[in-house]
Design a protein around this motif. Structure first.
Motif, PDB file in Angstrom:
ATOM      1  N   ALA A 290       0.809  -1.219   0.000  1.00  0.00           N
ATOM      2  CA  ALA A 290       0.000   0.000   0.000  1.00  0.00           C
ATOM      3  C   ALA A 290       0.841   1.267   0.000  1.00  0.00           C
ATOM      4  O   ALA A 290       0.463   2.261  -0.627  1.00  0.00           O
ATOM      5  N   PHE A 291       1.969   1.235   0.689  1.00  0.00           N
ATOM      6  CA  PHE A 291       2.665   2.500   0.948  1.00  0.00           C
ATOM      7  C   PHE A 291       4.102   2.572   0.418  1.00  0.00           C
ATOM      8  O   PHE A 291       4.782   3.553   0.635  1.00  0.00           O
ATOM      9  N   THR A 292       4.590   1.538  -0.225  1.00  0.00           N
ATOM     10  CA  THR A 292       5.939   1.617  -0.810  1.00  0.00           C
ATOM     11  C   THR A 292       5.833   1.338  -2.311  1.00  0.00           C
ATOM     12  O   THR A 292       4.738   1.077  -2.816  1.00  0.00           O
ATOM     13  N   LYS A 293       6.956   1.361  -2.998  1.00  0.00           N
ATOM     14  CA  LYS A 293       6.937   1.090  -4.437  1.00  0.00           C
ATOM     15  C   LYS A 293       7.148  -0.393  -4.748  1.00  0.00           C
ATOM     16  O   LYS A 293       7.232  -0.780  -5.909  1.00  0.00           O
ATOM     17  N   SER A 294       7.228  -1.183  -3.698  1.00  0.00           N
ATOM     18  CA  SER A 294       7.490  -2.617  -3.900  1.00  0.00           C
ATOM     19  C   SER A 294       6.315  -3.290  -4.612  1.00  0.00           C
ATOM     20  O   SER A 294       5.154  -2.972  -4.371  1.00  0.00           O
ATOM     21  N   ARG A 295       6.657  -4.249  -5.478  1.00  0.00           N
ATOM     22  CA  ARG A 295       5.623  -5.060  -6.129  1.00  0.00           C
ATOM     23  C   ARG A 295       5.543  -6.454  -5.505  1.00  0.00           C
ATOM     24  O   ARG A 295       4.841  -7.326  -6.004  1.00  0.00           O
ATOM     25  N   LYS A 296       6.319  -6.666  -4.456  1.00  0.00           N
ATOM     26  CA  LYS A 296       6.444  -8.028  -3.930  1.00  0.00           C
ATOM     27  C   LYS A 296       5.731  -8.233  -2.594  1.00  0.00           C
ATOM     28  O   LYS A 296       6.021  -9.187  -1.875  1.00  0.00           O
ATOM     29  N   GLY A 297       4.797  -7.362  -2.277  1.00  0.00           N
ATOM     30  CA  GLY A 297       4.085  -7.473  -1.000  1.00  0.00           C
ATOM     31  C   GLY A 297       3.319  -8.780  -0.869  1.00  0.00           C
ATOM     32  O   GLY A 297       3.066  -9.257   0.245  1.00  0.00           O
ATOM     33  N   ILE A 298       2.953  -9.394  -2.000  1.00  0.00           N
ATOM     34  CA  ILE A 298       2.192 -10.659  -1.948  1.00  0.00           C
ATOM     35  C   ILE A 298       2.975 -11.748  -1.229  1.00  0.00           C
ATOM     36  O   ILE A 298       2.378 -12.593  -0.555  1.00  0.00           O
ATOM     37  N   TRP A 299       4.317 -11.706  -1.353  1.00  0.00           N
ATOM     38  CA  TRP A 299       5.094 -12.827  -0.786  1.00  0.00           C
ATOM     39  C   TRP A 299       5.165 -12.794   0.735  1.00  0.00           C
ATOM     40  O   TRP A 299       4.856 -13.817   1.377  1.00  0.00           O
ATOM     41  N   PRO A 300       5.571 -11.676   1.375  1.00  0.00           N
ATOM     42  CA  PRO A 300       5.511 -11.698   2.855  1.00  0.00           C
ATOM     43  C   PRO A 300       4.083 -11.888   3.359  1.00  0.00           C
ATOM     44  O   PRO A 300       3.866 -12.618   4.350  1.00  0.00           O
ATOM     45  N   ALA A 301       3.130 -11.272   2.678  1.00  0.00           N
ATOM     46  CA  ALA A 301       1.733 -11.441   3.119  1.00  0.00           C
ATOM     47  C   ALA A 301       1.317 -12.901   2.986  1.00  0.00           C
ATOM     48  O   ALA A 301       0.651 -13.456   3.873  1.00  0.00           O
ATOM     49  N   GLY A 302       1.710 -13.522   1.875  1.00  0.00           N
ATOM     50  CA  GLY A 302       1.350 -14.932   1.649  1.00  0.00           C
ATOM     51  C   GLY A 302       1.964 -15.842   2.687  1.00  0.00           C
ATOM     52  O   GLY A 302       1.284 -16.702   3.265  1.00  0.00           O
ATOM     53  N   VAL A 303       3.259 -15.644   2.962  1.00  0.00           N
ATOM     54  CA  VAL A 303       3.922 -16.469   3.985  1.00  0.00           C
ATOM     55  C   VAL A 303       3.251 -16.232   5.337  1.00  0.00           C
ATOM     56  O   VAL A 303       2.992 -17.184   6.106  1.00  0.00           O
ATOM     57  N   GLY A 304       2.921 -14.974   5.615  1.00  0.00           N
ATOM     58  CA  GLY A 304       2.258 -14.651   6.881  1.00  0.00           C
ATOM     59  C   GLY A 304       0.910 -15.338   7.002  1.00  0.00           C
ATOM     60  O   GLY A 304       0.581 -15.906   8.058  1.00  0.00           O
TER      61      GLY A 304
END
Lengths: 387, 523
Positions: A290-304
């Motif tokens: 939501a708040f950074t330019k990263s496109r990889k948020g799905i991975w930490p969220a998925g592992v979480g």
């Protein structure tokens, strides 16, 4: 391995499948955003095509989750599916609609029009998530059923597992169950947006919109999830009776233990650690999406998500807990000890389960090969290989 | 009791509806996945753009069909729980394992590689794409293997023992479950029949191209691949079909008697080729079972054992009466159905006694009850029946379905041979309109043949959900008739609408394909 160990092992596998299923619900979450007026037709097409290359994995995970439950804990399968008839039927209907919609939506001659199939996907996205959440919530908050093995000999009414006459509708309208159902829906929508951010590029407006959606859906999810956690940690649970040596019995004797799930987290500290790490990972994924330019948020969220759901399944089934508490007759409650398959069957299936790393390996490789290059608006305009 | 019967009937109807819809799509998936894989292999060897176009065209039809097959398939697995919950517990220890293994070994393979197959042409190497296509076909076949193992086990329960403590059956020999003669025959017979259906489908659609005088080369190449797959399929289907009949005669003699409309068997039993059953005939009366028939003398005895044309084949009444004869016509000890019912009820009583003794902690009484249970358990399911005649399946539906299947199968053998011959030796004849119509009209024939086979298999084993162990009346869930009626009609409406959409899409794609100029592509 002894039956006790096999039962633990199969509950672990069920938990892994359940956790992966919840992660894969990002497909349903993405579908629940398909009818949004904000998205242009091309953006909608990109969403459908990025989800459409994964929907079968979610579908298969659900089917294997059901099959594995049937094989390893058949008494749950017969009690829950035969009892909460309407809950499961509505889930199944929503998945029937999904199964054809991707393939049919864009094809000429589909009779009902693209919009209808997109509506089917929307329905599956919302109904599937909420009702699966309701089904899982019953593992903590209980359900209205009884199990009487002796009924099998009554030729006039031979059914072993009997449920309240409303057959699952009462579970759907139970507010505690709905809390988890709504939390699952907004988690899936958050993951869906994170997946779009990861797998679609070349459209900045669409990217920004999805970052906003991550923030909004993530926020709503956190509210409902915290409510669920509060309910869970203050809930009473059913625990198997202790024998003379202080170990849990394996039969149908259960007693109420106040704050059972809180105690489970305290007594199985590693579950609490998993839960906390998972929660932090989900929040980090939401933040980075939501708040950074990263496109990889799905991975930490998925592992979480996987870690949190695993810990929830663990506190539902381990430590002598009844993972399917009966609100009508505590003795009818199901635990991993009294509802499992035999040692022989669990052993055979355990050998087969050794292939799981290979299955996960080829899924990961194909995922990498297919998602190496994100979907772009240009690809949608030029390719014929699309939904 | 009446309410229970209604729930049973509606649940059976719902399962039959789902299974028959599902079986419209599965055999085409099995056959077409193989055909597409062969075509793509030819493409990769020749690098011909025409073969690539042919592959993509049939792959598109495969995808449309596959989606609706998935939709109907999920219901079948879960209906064992929703509608047959007693069954799910009573034999879940055995029956659940093949379903779980199917999911792990087959479903993930299919669902992973099918995405590569459809969308991976430009994302992975050609070799990897071909592997994905073959793995999708393999996944579909492995899926069929495990679900057919499960179905075969219902028809021939093996590799299990009854556990009175838990009041359920538990597996004790996985090899016997997987490798039972019923399972082996059923797997090959069913999967190979899918090849036939796939082959006929490809030939029939290609005939549409020929009728419209478009893309003749495309059609000819497709007919050759489809023809070989169909021919191999029908030869092996007929062979395994014979094997299945022999196994049925040994494991489910009542089903065989119903398939033949045979009430009173004889030594050197004839085989009914064609016939019309007498609707007045029941096991209880002396009416002639056939109004008209053309029979092959000693045919049935030969079919079961060709070395023994004078062998005795028991009919429905013989089985009910426990009458068996050896080749010389001498009685062989057998258990009548009345005795089976009595033994089944003894098994029920023994289980009740065991349960009571267990609660009271009376070990001696438990052992006594267990001994009686073990002695009579073989006929446990008969204890639910009120009369020996309850164990007779619907004869007319089984009899006529069997004949439709066999006659259509014979026609399909001829069809495959003729089209292969014409495609290789007399391709000019392919432009004849009547031949194109024959090709197209054979598509419904192969579907009717395929559905009839399942009707024989499933109706012929009634009233059993597990042969001899559990009738459908004892396998049910405790739900209201109205609930099952409502879901039945919901399924009927949804499946019919989706089938209509699928056929409509297929026809549009076929019409579009026929208008595309494949002849201009480089060969």
């Amino acid at each position: 391995m002894e039956l006790y160990d096999l039962q633990n092992y199969w509950w672990l596998l069920i938990s892994v499948l359940g956790a992966l299923l919840v992660f894969m619900l990002f497909v349903q979450g993405g579908q629940s955003m398909l009818l949004s007026a904000d998205d242009t037709p091309v953006e909608c097409e990109m969403m459908v095509n990025s989800l459409g290359r994964k929907w079968e994995l979610t579908f298969t995970t659900l089917v294997v989750f059901g099959g594995a439950f049937f094989a390893s804990f058949p008494l749950f399968y017969s009690t829950s599916f035969g009892g909460a008839y309407w809950l499961w039927m509505l889930i199944l209907f929503s998945f029937i609609l999904q199964a054809v919609s991707y393939e049919f939506r864009g094809k000429p001659g589909n009779i009902f029009g693209t919009r209808t199939y997109d509506t089917f996907l929307f329905i599956n996205g919302c109904v599937g998530c909420i009702l699966l959440g309701v089904a899982v919530a019953m593992m903590f908050f209980g359900a209205h059923f009884t199990v009487m093995m002796g009924n099998i000999l009554d030729t006039g009414s031979p059914v072993i597992s009997q449920w309240a006459p409303t057959h699952g509708l009462e579970a759907i309208f139970d507010w505690k169950n709905l809390i988890l159902g709504v939390a699952v829906l907004f988690l899936a929508r958050t993951l869906g947006s994170l997946y779009f951010i990861n797998s679609i590029s070349g459209d900045e407006r669409f990217l920004k919109r999805n970052r906003r959606r991550v923030a909004i859906n993530g926020g709503i999810f956190v509210v409902f999830f915290l409510t669920f956690v509060a309910l869970l940690l203050t809930a009473d649970g059913l625990e198997s009776c202790n024998d003379a040596e202080g170990t849990f019995t394996t039969g149908h004797c259960f007693e109420v233990r106040p704050y059972k799930y809180l105690h489970n987290y305290l007594e199985m500290w590693w579950c609490a650690v998993m839960f906390l790490i998972g929660t932090v990972a989900v929040l980090y994924g939401v933040y980075s999406g939501a708040f950074t330019k990263s496109r990889k948020g799905i991975w930490p969220a998925g592992v979480g998500v996987v870690l949190v759901v695993l810990s929830l399944f663990f506190v539902a089934g381990y430590n002598g807990t009844a993972y399917y508490p009966s609100l009508d007759d505590p003795a009818s409650s199901l635990s991993i000890r009294n509802s499992s398959s035999s040692r022989f069957t669990l052993t055979v299936m355990s050998w087969v389960s050794l292939i799981t790393p290979l299955v996960l390996g080829y899924i990961a490789y194909v995922w990498y090969a297919m998602n190496r290059r994100p979907i772009t608006p240009r690809e949608m305009e030029t390719t014929e290989e699309k939904y | 009791m009446n309410d229970l019967m209604s729930v049973v009937d509606w649940s059976r109807a719902q399962f039959a509806l789902t299974a028959m819809f599902h079986w419209l799509f599965v055999p085409l998936t099995l056959g077409l996945s193989l055909i597409v894989a062969i075509m793509e292999t030819i493409y990769l060897r020749t690098r011909s753009e025409r073969w690539l176009a042919i592959t993509k065209f049939w792959m598109l039809l495969f995808g449309i069909n596959f989606a609706i097959g998935v939709a109907t398939g999920i219901i079948l697995e879960f209906e064992f729980g929703t509608n047959w919950s007693n069954y799910s517990w009573f034999v879940g220890d055995i029956f659940g394992a093949p379903l779980a293994i199917e999911g792990l070994l087959a479903f993930f393979m299919e669902s992973t590689f099918i995405a590569v197959m459809f969308f991976g042409w430009k994302k992975v190497s050609p070799g990897f794409h071909l592997a994905a296509t073959w793995l999708t076909a393999l996944g579909a076949t492995i899926s069929a293997l495990w679900i057919l193992v499960a179905n075969a086990w219902m028809q021939y329960p093996a590799g299990m023992e009854f556990d009175p403590v838990q009041m359920r059956n538990v597996m004790d020999n996985f090899g016997e479950v997987v490798l039972s003669p019923v399972a082996i025959n059923k797997f090959f017979h069913t999967v190979l029949s899918g090849w036939v259906l796939g082959g006929v489908f490809v030939i029939g659609v290609s005939c549409w191209f020929l009728l419209k005088k478009r893309n003749r080369d495309f059609a000819l190449r497709s007919i050759k691949v489809g023809g070989w797959v169909g021919f191999a399929g029908i030869i092996l289907t007929l062979y395994t079909g014979h094997g299945s009949a022999v196994v049925v005669s040994q494991c489910q003699p009542m089903k065989l008697a119903a398939m033949e409309g045979l009430y009173n068997g004889t030594n050197g039993q004839s085989l009914v080729g064609f016939g019309i059953l007498n609707p007045e005939k029941t096991p209880q009366n002396d009416a002639d079972p056939m109004l008209w028939e053309v029979s092959i003398p000693k045919g049935l005895s030969c079919l079961i054992d060709w070395r023994n044309p004078d062998g005795f084949v028991p009919g429905i009444n013989d089985l009910i009466d426990g009458k068996m004869l050896d080749t010389a016509g001498n009685p062989v000890p057998a258990v009548s159905y009345a005795e089976r019912i009595a033994m089944g009820k003894k098994a029920h009583d023994a289980l009740r006694d065991f349960d009571r003794a267990m609660v009271e902690g009376d070990t001696l009484a438990m052992n006594t009850a267990r001994a009686s249970l073990n002695e009579n358990y073989r006929y446990f399911g008969y204890g639910y029946l009120e009369s020996p005649y309850d164990a007779v399946p619907p004869v007319a539906l089984t009899f006529y379905s069997f004949r439709i299947m066999v006659m259509a199968g014979g026609y399909l053998l001829l069809f495959s041979i003729v089209f292969l011959y014409i495609a290789y030796r007399r391709p000019a004849i392919l432009s004849r309109k009547w031949l194109s119509w024959v090709g197209m009209l054979t598509i419904p024939v192969v579907y009717i043949c395929s559905q009839s086979g399942w009707i024989v298999a499933e109706v012929g084993r009634q009233p059993w959900i597990i042969e001899g162990i559990m009738p459908t009346t004892a396998a049910i869930s405790k739900i209201s008739v109205a609930s099952v009626q409502l879901t039945f009609w919901m399924f009927a409406a949804v499946f019919t609408a989706l089938l209509a959409a699928e056929i409509s899409i297929m026809l549009k794609q076929i019409a579009k394909g026929s208008k595309t100029n494949y002849e201009s592509l480089k060969d």
